[in-house]
Design an enzyme around this catalytic site. Sequence first.
Site, short mmCIF file in Angstrom:
data_model
loop_
_atom_site.label_atom_id
_atom_site.label_comp_id
_atom_site.label_asym_id
_atom_site.label_seq_id
_atom_site.Cartn_x
_atom_site.Cartn_y
_atom_site.Cartn_z
N CYS A 128 -6.21 -29.10 6.41
CA CYS A 128 -5.11 -28.32 6.86
C CYS A 128 -4.41 -29.23 7.91
CB CYS A 128 -5.17 -26.86 7.27
SG CYS A 128 -5.70 -26.61 9.07
N HIS A 181 -4.43 -22.12 10.02
CA HIS A 181 -5.64 -22.75 9.88
C HIS A 181 -6.42 -21.88 9.05
CE1 HIS A 181 -9.63 -24.33 10.04
NE2 HIS A 181 -10.25 -23.14 10.62
N ASP A 183 0.82 -1.24 -0.12
CA ASP A 183 0.11 -0.06 -0.18
C ASP A 183 0.79 1.14 -0.06
OD1 ASP A 183 1.10 0.25 2.58
OD2 ASP A 183 -0.68 -0.16 3.57
N SER A 184 0.39 2.34 -0.19
CA SER A 184 1.08 3.58 -0.33
C SER A 184 1.47 4.22 1.04
CB SER A 184 0.32 4.48 -1.12
OG SER A 184 -0.83 4.96 -0.43
N GLY A 185 0.90 3.80 2.02
CA GLY A 185 0.99 4.42 3.41
C GLY A 185 -0.11 5.40 3.87
N GLY A 186 -0.60 5.77 2.74
CA GLY A 186 -1.90 6.77 3.18
C GLY A 186 -2.73 6.27 3.87
N CYS A 189 -5.90 -29.09 11.59
CA CYS A 189 -7.11 -29.70 11.73
C CYS A 189 -6.86 -31.38 11.73
CB CYS A 189 -8.14 -29.60 10.60
SG CYS A 189 -8.75 -27.95 11.17
N CYS A 192 -11.90 -29.66 6.94
CA CYS A 192 -10.57 -28.83 6.74
C CYS A 192 -9.55 -29.85 6.60
CB CYS A 192 -10.27 -27.84 7.94
SG CYS A 192 -9.00 -26.86 7.46
N GLY A 223 -11.86 3.33 0.32
CA GLY A 223 -13.00 3.90 1.14
C GLY A 223 -14.21 3.19 1.26
N GLN A 242 -11.92 6.91 -4.71
CA GLN A 242 -12.52 7.24 -3.56
C GLN A 242 -13.97 7.91 -3.91
OE1 GLN A 242 -11.55 6.70 -0.56
NE2 GLN A 242 -9.43 6.13 -0.87
N ASP A 262 -7.66 -8.19 0.56
CA ASP A 262 -6.51 -8.39 1.34
C ASP A 262 -7.05 -8.08 3.09
OD1 ASP A 262 -6.03 -5.34 1.04
OD2 ASP A 262 -5.28 -5.81 3.02
ZN LIG Z 1 -7.77 -26.37 9.38
#
Ligand SMILES: [Zn+2]
Length: 380
Positions: free
Chosen positions: A310, A339, A92-95, A313, A308, A220, A193, A270
């Site tokens: 993973c 997880h 990101d730009s930091g803004g 799990c 799941c 925004g 924006q 994100d």
């Molecule tokens: Zn999991």
Amino acid sequence: MAFFEIQQRDSTCAARTGILNLPHGLVHTPVFMPVGTNATVKALRVSDLVELKCEIILGNTYHLYLRPGTEVIEKAGSLHDFMGWHGNILTDSGGFQVFSLATFRKITEAGVEFHSHIDGSTHILTPEKAVAIQTILNSDIQMQLDVCTPWGTERKESEDALSTTAAWLKRADAAWKKAKDSGYRGALFAIVQGNFFKDLRDKSVELTLAVDTPGIAIGGLSVGESPETFVEYLSYTAAQLPVEKPRYVMGIGTPDYILSAIEHGIDMFDCVLPTRTGRTGRVFTRDGNLSIKKLENRLDCGPIDPECQCPVCRGYTRAYLRHLFKTQEILCSILASYHNIYFLQDLVQQARNAVQENRFLPFKNEFLTRYQQKNDSLIQ
Ligand SMILES: [Zn+2]
């Protein structure tokens, strides 16, 4: 190969799958990008991110500029080399942090003057400086400096913010083109924006599209509004963006928001939420979110989520994780974060499959009906 190629479009909504061609490899979209604020996705090693099949993560210009300082990262060669991650990085730009974290800020024509939240020192961030810092980081995608306004901002202030953002975009674009001439290979994304005023969104889209950046973020949003307002303004804004460019919405990281964004044609998102809430013992499951610290898990020898796949799990019980949380063992944060990222990676993979098979809306409805049945909401 083009910068962004759309692979499949769902015929019943705006959802699509695609491939972003970035300097550190291909990124399959829609994509969830874990956030590595301080050059680390908290509680996860780079090898975990590779195992989790992450193709792109986020870095944070404001934090990295203040600590360790760009000269440290420049010495390492790039942010990738500094943190040992060789996939893609969006910064990101930091803004956003200047407006949310800094103890003092003043917008001037040149940029924004602020005081560091760490030691109170004074700094100035300009559109050109944001590009220069992100170029030193060697970001695969960098964001323009913008002015983000929270929910409830009045019209005049929202209008000023979008005008400043548009003026800064032109300057960021010029600085980015110069960096490219010097061999930098990353892309620049513009940010729309306009707060929660539709005509201001229209104006911001028009000014943004006048500068032909490789991708566009809808800024925004997720700034304190209701989920209904979020969807209304997301879909309104996304519908006006060119189909062929990748679209990014910042700061969303729960299954309901992610699926809604995908439905309206968003390719990238994100959030710190999966790792942040992981550290507080809150985890995603297909049957809603779960607080591992609750007494009901004390004698539960089942996994977080039986479906799941993973390693958390497959290898650990709810009772054990609750014990780790209660005794404040570091491993609890590590396992819960792993997880949660795995869960979102899997969700987005399922969403991509559904778009490929032209059944995104039934998939979304089926997933959310079960997920929201007894949802102990993670939205904070
Ligand atoms: Zn999991």
